[in-house]
Scaffold this motif. Sequence first.
Motif, PDB file in Angstrom:
ATOM      1  N   LEU A 338       0.862  -1.184   0.000  1.00 23.50           N
ATOM      2  CA  LEU A 338       0.000   0.000   0.000  1.00 23.50           C
ATOM      3  C   LEU A 338       0.897   1.231   0.000  1.00 23.50           C
ATOM      4  CD1 LEU A 338      -2.633  -0.861   2.782  1.00 23.50           C
ATOM      5  CD2 LEU A 338      -3.008  -0.929   0.307  1.00 23.50           C
ATOM      6  N   GLU A 339       0.519   2.243  -0.772  1.00 24.96           N
ATOM      7  CA  GLU A 339       1.209   3.522  -0.668  1.00 24.96           C
ATOM      8  C   GLU A 339       0.903   4.129   0.697  1.00 24.96           C
ATOM      9  OE1 GLU A 339       3.283   4.637  -2.795  1.00 24.96           O
ATOM     10  OE2 GLU A 339       2.832   3.569  -4.676  1.00 24.96           O
ATOM     11  N   ALA A 340       1.781   4.999   1.169  1.00 21.12           N
ATOM     12  CA  ALA A 340       1.578   5.612   2.482  1.00 21.12           C
ATOM     13  C   ALA A 340       0.245   6.346   2.553  1.00 21.12           C
ATOM     14  CB  ALA A 340       2.734   6.559   2.797  1.00 21.12           C
ATOM     15  N   ASN A 341      -0.132   7.043   1.469  1.00 17.89           N
ATOM     16  CA  ASN A 341      -1.398   7.786   1.502  1.00 17.89           C
ATOM     17  C   ASN A 341      -2.604   6.850   1.481  1.00 17.89           C
ATOM     18  OD1 ASN A 341      -0.929   7.027  -1.164  1.00 17.89           O
ATOM     19  ND2 ASN A 341      -1.913   8.832  -2.028  1.00 17.89           N
ATOM     20  N   GLU A 342      -2.460   5.670   0.859  1.00 17.11           N
ATOM     21  CA  GLU A 342      -3.547   4.689   0.877  1.00 17.11           C
ATOM     22  C   GLU A 342      -3.752   4.143   2.291  1.00 17.11           C
ATOM     23  OE1 GLU A 342      -3.634   2.425  -3.342  1.00 17.11           O
ATOM     24  OE2 GLU A 342      -1.761   2.171  -2.228  1.00 17.11           O
ATOM     25  N   ALA A 343      -2.653   3.845   2.969  1.00 20.11           N
ATOM     26  CA  ALA A 343      -2.756   3.367   4.346  1.00 20.11           C
ATOM     27  C   ALA A 343      -3.334   4.448   5.254  1.00 20.11           C
ATOM     28  CB  ALA A 343      -1.379   2.933   4.843  1.00 20.11           C
ATOM     29  N   GLU A 344      -2.879   5.677   5.057  1.00 21.74           N
ATOM     30  CA  GLU A 344      -3.362   6.782   5.892  1.00 21.74           C
ATOM     31  C   GLU A 344      -4.859   6.998   5.705  1.00 21.74           C
ATOM     32  OE1 GLU A 344      -2.133  11.384   7.033  1.00 21.74           O
ATOM     33  OE2 GLU A 344      -1.158  10.357   5.346  1.00 21.74           O
ATOM     34  N   ALA A 345      -5.341   6.811   4.479  1.00 21.23           N
ATOM     35  CA  ALA A 345      -6.775   7.007   4.218  1.00 21.23           C
ATOM     36  C   ALA A 345      -7.623   6.039   5.036  1.00 21.23           C
ATOM     37  CB  ALA A 345      -7.052   6.835   2.726  1.00 21.23           C
TER      38      ALA A 345
END
Length: 571
Positions: A338-345
Amino acid sequence: MAMRRRKLLQQASLATLSALGLPALWRQAKAKNTTAAIKELQRRLGTRLIRPKLPWANLLAKTPVPVELKNPWALSSQAGGTQSTGMVGAWTAQASHNAVRVGSKADVATAVDVARLHNLRLVIKGMGGDYFGRSSGPPNSLLIWTHDLNAITTHQSFTPEGAPASQPPVTALTVSAGNAWLHAYQAATAAGLYVQGGGCTTVGACGGFSQGGGFGSYSKRFGSGAAGVLQMEVVTADGQLRTVNAFQEPDLCWALKGGGGGTYGVVVSQTLLAHPIPRLDGWISGWIEASDDGALEELLTNYLELVQKSLINPNWGEGVVIEPGQRRLQMMTSFIDLEANEAEAIWTPLLKQLKSKPHAFDVQVHFHAVPFENKWRPQADAVHWDRRDGAPSGQFWWKGNQNEVGAYWGGYQGRGVPMSALEGESLHRLAKAFVSASRTSFLLFQTSKGLAGISPEAESRQRQTSMNPAVLNDAGYVTLANWTQYRYPGISGHQPNPRESLKQQQDVDRAMAFIRAATPGGSSYVNEGNFFEPNWKQEFWGPNYERLLGIKRRYDPTNLFRVHHGVGSDT
């Protein structure tokens, strides 16, 4: 009347034997037996027979603990070294009087043969990381030290021995009994592959980890360590070197995949299923701190709801930590591909809700992702490098694991959290239990040590292990522990404080009572359970124990290989 007469005669006979001093004669006979065994080992192994000692044996009372005793690689490179120094009321690190520094598979067979013929107690040690002292002492034992067996082979096309021609080949990695997981990961990465092992770099890659089950950060995607084993070479109690897999001696192979280390033989190599290397390695750093116990309960309730809805799947692993008496939820969660922004979402709704209450919560959470091939070339601020003269280049351990090095355990227990504990009111009870338990104990919750939500392919392999099948219904695993660091029993000026350690143990017992009450139907596993577990057969292996015991009796009828709470250890 006849039975009473026989009993009186037996008592009289025992009294006579004692009066004649036969217990002393038995001890003398045992000593002669040991002497004969050592002479035989010297004749057959020469300088491979060594005299281990504890790395801290010469530590002086008023001297500081040297840096070498704080380095897990340095400890594992010594025959008498262990990562822990003991546990109150349970075990104390000891050095066997004699050890075989294994240089070949034949050396292992020789050691096993001599031990069997002369009735010597055997101890097996690779890296020495066992929490419950299974790789330590007693002094009159013979240690089989596998440190020098360190060959690693990458296979682009591997088929187990004895498999039918229709069996499709797979990519694989063969590791030896002296390898640590860091070595395995580095070799796999160089070949564009990944094998599922442990998160600690210094844990052995071919020992009690996978034989006891073993979990890593990505076990919800790839399965337990045991589930990834394709084939093993093992020296059994009869001194034979056997190659076991699903097609050759499948019962023994099954038992070795979760039935516990040091129980069925000495595994000298194992071949692991290798997967294409993942694309991204991600992790969450930072913390969320609650203002009081009520806020901490609210935080944990919301976090566990997130776990239940979004983190029980193959993309997520590891979890959170609460230090004893604190209200800070420390992030040690990992994610994969997962990209960091995907995980953060995925976390944003929870974090946004908490940030809206700045009087109750301090939120300092950060998301990171890097190409997976960089995982074993970490940033310097995350690791300690092994800077000993002659140490292999690139050898390190995570800073997060430093607090376990040289640990003297007051208490250490673990408990699986079944999915039912995350449903409805049960989830609120679990959150309350986490709060109560963390008042007196270190608390670690890891979703990757429960296999609910595992990928279908990995689940199929997991069901072919001998681990307690309850793990497939566990959302995660709670570890509770208290300890003091760099305390060495018997070393003046550096000994643990018995009262402090006993209180730590009682505090862990008290904490686990809250967790058990909130996790009906939960279980444990042999590598990280409870040393004093009264119901250990059911807790560690569930319905698999009787089959495991039958295999144990077939391959080791005299119980040559025995460890605390191992299969057959009470017979």
